[in-house]
Write a protein that holds these residues in place. Structure first.
Motif, short mmCIF file in Angstrom:
data_model
loop_
_atom_site.label_atom_id
_atom_site.label_comp_id
_atom_site.label_asym_id
_atom_site.label_seq_id
_atom_site.Cartn_x
_atom_site.Cartn_y
_atom_site.Cartn_z
N ASN A 1 74.11 -34.27 37.55
CA ASN A 1 74.07 -35.73 37.46
C ASN A 1 73.68 -36.07 36.03
N GLN B 1 66.53 -40.45 41.39
CA GLN B 1 67.31 -39.85 40.33
C GLN B 1 67.80 -40.85 39.28
N GLN B 2 67.86 -42.14 39.60
CA GLN B 2 68.35 -43.12 38.64
C GLN B 2 67.27 -44.07 38.14
N ASN C 1 78.26 -36.20 37.90
CA ASN C 1 78.11 -37.44 38.66
C ASN C 1 77.55 -38.51 37.73
N TYR C 2 78.07 -39.72 37.85
CA TYR C 2 77.57 -40.83 37.04
C TYR C 2 77.40 -42.07 37.91
N TYR C 3 76.22 -42.68 37.80
CA TYR C 3 75.95 -43.95 38.47
C TYR C 3 75.49 -45.02 37.49
N SER D 1 73.21 -39.01 32.88
CA SER D 1 73.04 -40.42 32.51
C SER D 1 72.74 -40.50 31.02
N GLU E 1 81.25 -37.80 41.11
CA GLU E 1 80.69 -38.91 41.89
C GLU E 1 80.57 -40.14 41.01
#
Length: 305
Positions: free
Chosen positions: A55, A150-151, A128-130, A57, A201
């Motif tokens: 993941n 996680q974010q 994965n990136y949100y 960011s 993701e």
């Protein structure tokens, strides 16, 4: 793949230092397993393609103050490059290792570990990136807080302090929404490692509701995905080699932190946190929209509201 706050995922108990040391030791073992798996697959299937899937960011500094820039570099190393430097180069990121040494959480490295890690040769990077993260100078933190997810960055005394980004909107669950940050993240990873990328993701968790007509009108999810796919296209125009994009997710599932109330899917599952009901599946509006996106290979992103 990333070190989550122990209290948030409920895997370990103890003091913050004890929890972190256990998690980083587990992470070391996971990285070795990943390296051995990549090497084995290449041995078994000559033309196979394999890569890590963390993941990731991108991290912004809160301001242009040098202390905030240093905090950004610290958190980027701990949050992102620890995992990708190991997967691609077979070594620990220097800043991340320094963080572990200063906090007394370095993993025990056995004979042969680093040799195994150096032998892995990924063919691509999946991630994965949100959302992005924003941090500030961490010298003002008095107590470390391990209750984030996680974010949502909390902070580590002396290294970084999690901060809000007033330029970004938030989801119903407090995650910031940053489509432009998606493009920035794609560019940053590709420039650092020069390997093709796959997004494994990207999606929006929300309180989806069924209306009186039995429909789930999730225009907010469509808008989120529209903007992120558009930024992925721009990243490709920038020169990023993007092999694939996978939204999260096909069907509603259990969220790590918020359970079943936080829905990500294109398909609604008729159940609640505590009541399974009939588990009926209902196609949301986003299902039909994304079906059109697939059919047009991402060219038609319009949403007929």
């Amino acid at each position: 793949m990333m070190i989550l706050h122990g209290a948030a995922i409920g895997t370990v108990n103890g003091s913050a230092a004890e929890v972190q040391k256990i998690l980083y030791q587990q992470n070391h073992h996971m990285l070795i397993a990943q390296a051995l798996t990549m090497k084995l697959l290449h041995k078994m299937v000559a033309d196979a393609k394999i890569g890590p899937a963390p993941n990731i960011s991108y991290v912004y500094p809160k301001t242009c103050k040098p202390e905030d820039i240093l905090a950004m570099q610290n958190f980027s190393a701990i949050r992102n490059w620890l995992y990708l430097d190991m997967a691609v180069y077979g070594r620990y990121n220097t800043v991340a290792w320094n963080f572990m040494e200063k906090t007394g959480i370095t993993p025990t490295i056995e004979a042969g570990d680093m040799e195994a890690l150096k032998d892995a040769k990924p063919d691509f990077i999946a991630f994965n990136y949100y959302a992005t993260a924003t941090v500030a100078d961490g010298s003002a933190i008095f107590e470390d807080d391990e209750s984030g997810d996680q974010q949502i960055s909390i902070g580590m005394k002396g290294f970084y302090a999690g901060s809000k980004n007033e330029h970004l909107q938030k989801t119903q669950f407090g995650w910031e929404v940053d489509p432009e940050g998606f493009r920035i993240t794609l560019r940053e990873i590709y420039d650092r490692y020069h390997l093709p990328l796959i997004v494994t993701e990207n999606g929006l968790g929300a309180y989806d509701e069924v209306n009186e007509n039995g429909e789930i009108i999730d225009d907010y999810r469509i808008e989120y995905l529209q903007k992120h796919i558009m930024q992925a296209k721009l990243a490709i125009d920038d020169g990023v080699e993007l092999l694939g994009y996978c939204p999260w997710s096909a069907i509603d599932l259990i969220s790590t932190h918020q359970g079943f109330v936080k829905r990500y899917g294109f398909i609604y599952v008729n159940r609640t946190e505590d009541d399974l009901k009939d588990m009926k599946r209902l196609k949301k509006k986003s299902f039909y929209w994304y079906k059109k996106v697939i059919a047009s290979n991402g060219e038609d992103l319009t949403n007929n509201k």
